[in-house]
Write a protein that holds these residues in place. Sequence first.
Motif, short mmCIF file in Angstrom:
data_model
loop_
_atom_site.label_atom_id
_atom_site.label_comp_id
_atom_site.label_asym_id
_atom_site.label_seq_id
_atom_site.Cartn_x
_atom_site.Cartn_y
_atom_site.Cartn_z
N LYS A 249 -35.79 34.96 -50.16
CA LYS A 249 -35.09 35.03 -51.45
C LYS A 249 -34.78 33.63 -52.00
O LYS A 249 -33.65 33.28 -52.30
CB LYS A 249 -33.80 35.85 -51.32
N CYS A 250 -35.87 32.84 -52.09
CA CYS A 250 -35.75 31.49 -52.63
C CYS A 250 -37.09 31.09 -53.23
O CYS A 250 -38.08 31.80 -53.12
CB CYS A 250 -35.35 30.50 -51.54
N PHE A 251 -37.10 29.95 -53.88
CA PHE A 251 -38.34 29.37 -54.37
C PHE A 251 -38.75 28.24 -53.44
O PHE A 251 -37.89 27.58 -52.85
CB PHE A 251 -38.14 28.80 -55.78
N VAL A 252 -40.05 28.01 -53.34
CA VAL A 252 -40.58 26.91 -52.56
C VAL A 252 -41.29 25.96 -53.51
O VAL A 252 -42.12 26.38 -54.33
CB VAL A 252 -41.56 27.40 -51.47
N ASP B 170 -33.41 21.83 -48.32
CA ASP B 170 -32.78 22.30 -49.54
C ASP B 170 -33.00 21.27 -50.64
O ASP B 170 -32.64 20.10 -50.49
CB ASP B 170 -31.28 22.52 -49.31
N LEU B 171 -33.59 21.68 -51.75
CA LEU B 171 -33.82 20.78 -52.88
C LEU B 171 -32.85 21.03 -54.03
O LEU B 171 -32.69 20.17 -54.89
CB LEU B 171 -35.26 20.92 -53.39
N GLY B 172 -32.22 22.18 -54.06
CA GLY B 172 -31.29 22.49 -55.13
C GLY B 172 -31.34 23.96 -55.50
O GLY B 172 -31.75 24.80 -54.69
N ALA C 207 -43.33 28.61 -55.84
CA ALA C 207 -43.73 29.87 -55.23
C ALA C 207 -42.45 30.63 -54.92
O ALA C 207 -41.47 30.05 -54.45
CB ALA C 207 -44.52 29.64 -53.95
N LEU C 208 -42.43 31.91 -55.22
CA LEU C 208 -41.28 32.75 -54.92
C LEU C 208 -41.45 33.31 -53.51
O LEU C 208 -42.44 33.98 -53.22
CB LEU C 208 -41.18 33.90 -55.93
N ASP C 209 -40.51 32.99 -52.63
CA ASP C 209 -40.53 33.52 -51.27
C ASP C 209 -39.61 34.74 -51.24
O ASP C 209 -38.39 34.60 -51.21
CB ASP C 209 -40.07 32.45 -50.28
N VAL D 62 -33.91 26.49 -54.00
CA VAL D 62 -35.25 25.93 -53.98
C VAL D 62 -35.33 25.06 -52.74
O VAL D 62 -34.47 24.20 -52.50
CB VAL D 62 -35.55 25.09 -55.25
N VAL D 63 -36.35 25.31 -51.93
CA VAL D 63 -36.57 24.53 -50.72
C VAL D 63 -37.98 23.98 -50.77
O VAL D 63 -38.81 24.44 -51.54
CB VAL D 63 -36.37 25.38 -49.44
#
Length: 150
Positions: free
Chosen positions: A100-103, A52-54, A94-96, A45-46
């Motif tokens: 391949k990560c969440f925002v 980077d948030l985790g 939001a799915l990026d 999750v960014v």
Amino acid sequence: MEETALADAYPPGDEPLAIVGNETGTPRGPGPEVMAAGTLQGDAVVNADGEDLGKIKEIMIDVPSGQVAYAVLSSGGFLGLGDRLYAIPWTALALDVGRKCFVLDVDAERLKNAPGFDKDHWPSMADSTWAKEVHAYYGRRAYWQPADRL
């Protein structure tokens, strides 16, 4: 019969997860519109600045309604020790697909001040008072509330 996008099938006021970088056309196979929850666990999750948030630790389902209620974000710590957990309203993510990560649109400092918990002391996520506070912190309508209310 004309095909309708899955997002168009949601009743007014229901907010599907935003998907960024989605390929045009109908995808074949799972994802990104329908995915196994287990495939999302561990996803990064960014925030909008790329910090980077985790990582996603759990996906929480409201069983009676069948809705995804929260993603549990694990942040901080080292090798899983000392992590702080945060219940993030599903609609705040939001799915990026491309990265391949969440925002999550919060800065790292705001996340540190968010209502959180540790792995041994989970809140009662069915408690509406707690849930309303969490949704309000992220500026989101609680998933069970009508669209005209925050």
